[in-house]
Scaffold this motif. Structure first.
Motif, PDB file in Angstrom:
ATOM      1  N   GLY A 138      24.777  -0.456 -29.894  1.00 10.04           N
ATOM      2  CA  GLY A 138      24.658  -1.827 -30.396  1.00 10.04           C
ATOM      3  C   GLY A 138      25.197  -2.874 -29.460  1.00 10.04           C
ATOM      4  N   ASP A 139      25.980  -2.463 -28.448  1.00  6.17           N
ATOM      5  CA  ASP A 139      26.501  -3.435 -27.491  1.00  6.17           C
ATOM      6  C   ASP A 139      25.427  -3.852 -26.494  1.00  6.17           C
ATOM      7  OD1 ASP A 139      29.232  -4.225 -27.860  1.00  6.17           O
ATOM      8  OD2 ASP A 139      29.831  -2.155 -27.484  1.00  6.17           O
ATOM      9  N   VAL A 140      25.527  -5.101 -26.050  1.00  2.00           N
ATOM     10  CA  VAL A 140      24.762  -5.583 -24.899  1.00  2.00           C
ATOM     11  C   VAL A 140      25.781  -5.781 -23.783  1.00  2.00           C
ATOM     12  CG1 VAL A 140      23.266  -7.366 -23.952  1.00  2.00           C
ATOM     13  CG2 VAL A 140      23.081  -6.727 -26.373  1.00  2.00           C
ATOM     14  N   LEU A 141      25.735  -4.910 -22.792  1.00  2.00           N
ATOM     15  CA  LEU A 141      26.721  -4.884 -21.717  1.00  2.00           C
ATOM     16  C   LEU A 141      26.147  -5.558 -20.477  1.00  2.00           C
ATOM     17  CD1 LEU A 141      29.315  -3.834 -20.263  1.00  2.00           C
ATOM     18  CD2 LEU A 141      28.041  -1.707 -19.827  1.00  2.00           C
ATOM     19  N   LEU A 142      26.862  -6.559 -19.955  1.00  2.00           N
ATOM     20  CA  LEU A 142      26.497  -7.213 -18.704  1.00  2.00           C
ATOM     21  C   LEU A 142      27.394  -6.679 -17.599  1.00  2.00           C
ATOM     22  CD1 LEU A 142      25.097  -9.396 -16.958  1.00  2.00           C
ATOM     23  CD2 LEU A 142      26.844 -11.017 -17.803  1.00  2.00           C
ATOM     24  N   VAL A 143      26.779  -6.170 -16.526  1.00  2.00           N
ATOM     25  CA  VAL A 143      27.511  -5.626 -15.386  1.00  2.00           C
ATOM     26  C   VAL A 143      27.210  -6.479 -14.161  1.00  2.00           C
ATOM     27  CG1 VAL A 143      27.853  -3.624 -13.881  1.00  2.00           C
ATOM     28  CG2 VAL A 143      27.414  -3.283 -16.335  1.00  2.00           C
ATOM     29  N   TYR A 144      28.236  -7.131 -13.620  1.00  2.14           N
ATOM     30  CA  TYR A 144      28.074  -7.852 -12.362  1.00  2.14           C
ATOM     31  C   TYR A 144      28.240  -6.868 -11.208  1.00  2.14           C
ATOM     32  CZ  TYR A 144      28.957 -12.197 -15.001  1.00  2.14           C
ATOM     33  OH  TYR A 144      28.906 -13.243 -15.889  1.00  2.14           O
ATOM     34  N   VAL A 189      26.777   1.230 -15.245  1.00  3.89           N
ATOM     35  CA  VAL A 189      25.452   1.228 -15.861  1.00  3.89           C
ATOM     36  C   VAL A 189      25.179   2.567 -16.533  1.00  3.89           C
ATOM     37  CG1 VAL A 189      22.973   1.212 -15.373  1.00  3.89           C
ATOM     38  CG2 VAL A 189      24.456  -0.515 -14.336  1.00  3.89           C
ATOM     39  N   GLN A 190      25.423   3.649 -15.807  1.00  2.00           N
ATOM     40  CA  GLN A 190      25.104   4.973 -16.338  1.00  2.00           C
ATOM     41  C   GLN A 190      25.994   5.344 -17.516  1.00  2.00           C
ATOM     42  OE1 GLN A 190      24.067   7.995 -13.065  1.00  2.00           O
ATOM     43  NE2 GLN A 190      25.100   6.365 -11.914  1.00  2.00           N
ATOM     44  N   ILE A 191      27.277   5.027 -17.420  1.00  2.00           N
ATOM     45  CA  ILE A 191      28.186   5.347 -18.527  1.00  2.00           C
ATOM     46  C   ILE A 191      27.856   4.488 -19.743  1.00  2.00           C
ATOM     47  CG2 ILE A 191      30.601   5.337 -19.275  1.00  2.00           C
ATOM     48  CD1 ILE A 191      31.333   5.817 -16.279  1.00  2.00           C
ATOM     49  N   GLY A 192      27.537   3.208 -19.511  1.00  2.00           N
ATOM     50  CA  GLY A 192      27.155   2.342 -20.615  1.00  2.00           C
ATOM     51  C   GLY A 192      25.915   2.835 -21.333  1.00  2.00           C
ATOM     52  N   ARG A 193      24.908   3.255 -20.566  1.00  2.00           N
ATOM     53  CA  ARG A 193      23.692   3.802 -21.178  1.00  2.00           C
ATOM     54  C   ARG A 193      24.009   5.085 -21.934  1.00  2.00           C
ATOM     55  NH1 ARG A 193      20.151   2.055 -23.074  1.00  2.00           N
ATOM     56  NH2 ARG A 193      18.492   3.471 -22.410  1.00  2.00           N
ATOM     57  N   GLU A 194      24.852   5.923 -21.383  1.00  2.00           N
ATOM     58  CA  GLU A 194      25.229   7.170 -22.046  1.00  2.00           C
ATOM     59  C   GLU A 194      25.925   6.896 -23.372  1.00  2.00           C
ATOM     60  OE1 GLU A 194      26.007  11.258 -22.755  1.00  2.00           O
ATOM     61  OE2 GLU A 194      24.550  10.207 -21.500  1.00  2.00           O
ATOM     62  N   ARG A 195      26.634   5.783 -23.466  1.00  2.00           N
ATOM     63  CA  ARG A 195      27.345   5.430 -24.696  1.00  2.00           C
ATOM     64  C   ARG A 195      26.480   4.638 -25.670  1.00  2.00           C
ATOM     65  NH1 ARG A 195      33.587   4.147 -22.606  1.00  2.00           N
ATOM     66  NH2 ARG A 195      33.792   6.105 -21.438  1.00  2.00           N
ATOM     67  N   GLY A 196      25.218   4.434 -25.341  1.00  2.00           N
ATOM     68  CA  GLY A 196      24.286   3.832 -26.275  1.00  2.00           C
ATOM     69  C   GLY A 196      24.120   2.341 -26.166  1.00  2.00           C
ATOM     70  N   ALA A 231      17.568 -13.117 -20.698  1.00  2.00           N
ATOM     71  CA  ALA A 231      17.593 -11.679 -21.006  1.00  2.00           C
ATOM     72  C   ALA A 231      18.330 -11.392 -22.305  1.00  2.00           C
ATOM     73  CB  ALA A 231      18.233 -10.906 -19.863  1.00  2.00           C
ATOM     74  N   ALA A 232      19.325 -12.241 -22.634  1.00  2.00           N
ATOM     75  CA  ALA A 232      20.124 -12.016 -23.845  1.00  2.00           C
ATOM     76  C   ALA A 232      20.338 -13.351 -24.554  1.00  2.00           C
ATOM     77  CB  ALA A 232      21.465 -11.373 -23.487  1.00  2.00           C
ATOM     78  N   PRO A 233      19.329 -13.839 -25.263  1.00  2.00           N
ATOM     79  CA  PRO A 233      19.424 -15.161 -25.906  1.00  2.00           C
ATOM     80  C   PRO A 233      20.570 -15.272 -26.903  1.00  2.00           C
ATOM     81  CG  PRO A 233      17.158 -14.358 -25.898  1.00  2.00           C
ATOM     82  CD  PRO A 233      18.012 -13.214 -25.464  1.00  2.00           C
ATOM     83  N   ASP A 234      20.950 -14.172 -27.528  1.00  2.00           N
ATOM     84  CA  ASP A 234      22.052 -14.192 -28.503  1.00  2.00           C
ATOM     85  C   ASP A 234      23.407 -13.913 -27.866  1.00  2.00           C
ATOM     86  OD1 ASP A 234      20.266 -14.714 -30.592  1.00  2.00           O
ATOM     87  OD2 ASP A 234      19.828 -12.576 -30.844  1.00  2.00           O
ATOM     88  N   GLY A 235      23.432 -13.815 -26.556  1.00  2.00           N
ATOM     89  CA  GLY A 235      24.680 -13.543 -25.854  1.00  2.00           C
ATOM     90  C   GLY A 235      24.897 -12.064 -25.622  1.00  2.00           C
ATOM     91  N   VAL A 236      25.838 -11.753 -24.764  1.00  3.45           N
ATOM     92  CA  VAL A 236      26.203 -10.362 -24.493  1.00  3.45           C
ATOM     93  C   VAL A 236      27.530 -10.078 -25.181  1.00  3.45           C
ATOM     94  CG1 VAL A 236      24.974 -10.350 -22.294  1.00  3.45           C
ATOM     95  CG2 VAL A 236      27.403 -10.914 -22.330  1.00  3.45           C
ATOM     96  N   THR A 237      27.726  -8.829 -25.588  1.00  8.62           N
ATOM     97  CA  THR A 237      28.948  -8.478 -26.322  1.00  8.62           C
ATOM     98  C   THR A 237      30.047  -7.926 -25.431  1.00  8.62           C
ATOM     99  OG1 THR A 237      28.082  -6.272 -26.808  1.00  8.62           O
ATOM    100  CG2 THR A 237      27.645  -8.013 -28.421  1.00  8.62           C
TER     101      THR A 237
END
Length: 319
Positions: free
Chosen positions: A160-166, A177-184, A220-226
């Protein structure tokens, strides 16, 4: 490695990279013979097969961490290692000679690092190398992988998170990126356009950095990133502009985030946490891209490549 007798003392000699004073360039770096490290209680002596290069290595050489950490010269740089256990200190039942291992080998004092034929490391910092990674990949994983892991742990990233990675295509960012995707999580990553296909392969939605970046993230994330993980620095204004109301953010480069509800992250040596990354790699959920390898004699070239800041993947020293 060779034995040299001086009087009654037998000194075991190995090859290593050293510098004998702080410097803003590579002028003090040299490869040569030094004494093999002493092996204390609960330590393992690792024959180094690969040692990852990280920006902190050359930043330390400039004196950039002198306010935090004492340096004992000559310094052998390097905090990443993958290799074979050759000897054990007293009371070290976790490992045996011949074990293939890896470690984030940071110590309390800057002195005996991993750009060498051998390094002594606390057993608590060591994990077994997964067969899925070759030596170069394993040598490039610990510091960067564990930094990404600690950031996402602190952010409590999950489904459910939207993760932004600089800096998503860099050494740390690609692991995040890979760990975030693995965590859903859904992952948005900033990078130069030449690395966008690479980010898509890792499971991220790429956004070009530079002028107009804020608008592109909002699109890319109109409602913001979490959640935001900053591996670049100088991104605080953009972070605060795109962060959702309940959002969390961390940075590994900018301690001013703490004044705005964020966390400044420093990864800790931890064999158990490194073993979690090894398990991800073993099942194919985490890959390590190696950009280039260097012998000890070309450590300066590796530092130059790291300083340039355009490398995709890891730079690795191979003794």
């Amino acid at each position: 490695m060779q034995n040299v007798t001086t009087g009654r003392l037998i000194v075991v000699i190995m090859r290593a990279v050293t510098y004998d004073s702080y410097a803003n360039d590579n002028s003090r770096l040299k490869a040569g013979d030094v004494a093999e490290p002493k092996l204390g209680p609960s330590q393992v002596l690792i024959e180094v097969r690969a040692a990852g290069v990280n920006p902190v290595d050359w930043k330390i050489m400039t004196g950039g961490l002198d306010a935090m950490m004492d340096a004992v010269f000559p310094v052998i740089p390097g905090w990443d290692v993958a290799g074979v256990v050759r000897a054990l200190g007293p009371d070290t039942p976790e490992f045996a000679p011949g074990d293939e291992v890896m470690a984030y080998a940071r110590k309390d004092v800057v002195h005996a690092g991993t750009f060498a034929e051998y390094v002594a490391v606390a057993a608590a910092s060591v994990a077994r190398k997964p067969a899925a990674l070759d030596w170069h990949q394993a040598g490039g994983l610990p510091l960067a992988g564990m930094t990404a892991q600690r950031c996402l742990d602190r952010l409590e990233v999950g489904p459910g998170d939207v993760l932004l990675v600089y800096g998503a295509s860099g050494g740390v960012g690609s692991f995040a990126v890979q760990i975030g995707r693995e965590r859903g999580a859904r992952v948005i990553g900033t990078a130069s356009e030449r690395n966008h296909d690479y980010l898509r392969q890792l499971g991220a939605e790429p956004v070009a950095y530079g002028e107009g970046e804020l608008d592109r993230i909002r699109d890319a994330a109109p409602d913001g990133v979490t959640a935001v993980a900053d591996f670049v620095g100088g991104q605080l204004d953009t972070t605060l502009a795109v962060l959702a109301g309940n959002g969390r953010h961390v940075s590994v480069t900018d301690n001013s985030v703490e004044e705005h509800g964020g966390h400044w992250i420093w990864v800790r040596p931890d064999g158990a946490k490194l073993a979690e990354l090894a398990a991800l790699a073993a099942r194919g959920a985490l890959t390590v891209e190696v950009a280039e390898t260097f012998p000890l004699e070309k450590a300066g070239e590796a530092f130059d490549a790291s300083r340039a800041g355009h490398t995709r993947g890891k730079l690795v020293i191979v003794p």
